[in-house]
Design a protein around this motif. Structure first.
Motif, PDB file in Angstrom:
ATOM      1  N   VAL A  36     -12.950  -4.670  -9.710  1.00 23.54           N
ATOM      2  CA  VAL A  36     -14.030  -5.178 -10.135  1.00 23.54           C
ATOM      3  C   VAL A  36     -14.979  -6.026  -9.179  1.00 23.54           C
ATOM      4  O   VAL A  36     -14.328  -6.619  -8.349  1.00 23.54           O
ATOM      5  N   PHE A  40     -19.088  -7.712  -8.232  1.00 25.17           N
ATOM      6  CA  PHE A  40     -20.254  -8.178  -8.800  1.00 25.17           C
ATOM      7  C   PHE A  40     -21.252  -7.951  -7.612  1.00 25.17           C
ATOM      8  O   PHE A  40     -21.333  -8.111  -6.363  1.00 25.17           O
ATOM      9  N   ALA A  53     -21.444  -6.831 -13.190  1.00 26.41           N
ATOM     10  CA  ALA A  53     -20.091  -6.575 -13.110  1.00 26.41           C
ATOM     11  C   ALA A  53     -20.082  -5.305 -12.218  1.00 26.41           C
ATOM     12  O   ALA A  53     -20.901  -4.263 -13.221  1.00 26.41           O
ATOM     13  N   GLY A  58     -10.346  -5.981 -13.370  1.00 23.29           N
ATOM     14  CA  GLY A  58     -11.133  -6.614 -14.126  1.00 23.29           C
ATOM     15  C   GLY A  58     -11.549  -6.585 -15.470  1.00 23.29           C
ATOM     16  O   GLY A  58     -12.427  -6.728 -15.981  1.00 23.29           O
ATOM     17  N   ILE A 101     -12.887  -9.067 -18.059  1.00 17.93           N
ATOM     18  CA  ILE A 101     -14.102  -9.707 -17.928  1.00 17.93           C
ATOM     19  C   ILE A 101     -14.999  -9.278 -19.348  1.00 17.93           C
ATOM     20  O   ILE A 101     -15.113  -8.206 -19.851  1.00 17.93           O
TER      21      ILE A 101
END
Length: 90
Positions: A40, A42, A48, A87, A90
């Motif tokens: 993951v 950003f 994301a 990730g 999240i």
């Protein structure tokens, strides 16, 4: 040959679950043996970017009787368990 019995990990933390397999008529249940090969990150807007990947086996978490079978286990879990990402929570 190792037989897949079950895995109880679920979203949002798919990698944390108990994997149960059978070898030579004996069942082994192991918690936390899967490691996601996903990732993951950003972007500039903090959106994301999630990528699923193949499962890896944490060999240190395996039952001693299965240590030499980690490649077979890795292939088995990648065939039976949906891929996730590191990730996923999240």
């Amino acid at each position: 040959m190792i037989k897949f019995i079950s895995y109880d990990g679920a979203w949002p933390n798919l990698c944390r679950g108990t994997l149960t397999v059978e070898k030579d008529g004996k069942q082994y249940s192991m918690y936390g043996v899967l490691v996601s090969g996903g990732s993951v990150s950003f972007d500039a807007d903090w959106e994301a970017e999630v990528e699923e990947g193949d499962w890896l086996i944490d060999r240190d978490a395996l039952a001693p009787e299965l240590q030499d079978d980690w490649r077979e286990l890795e292939a088995l879990v990648n065939d039976k368990i949906p891929h996730g990402c590191c990730g996923g929570c999240i």
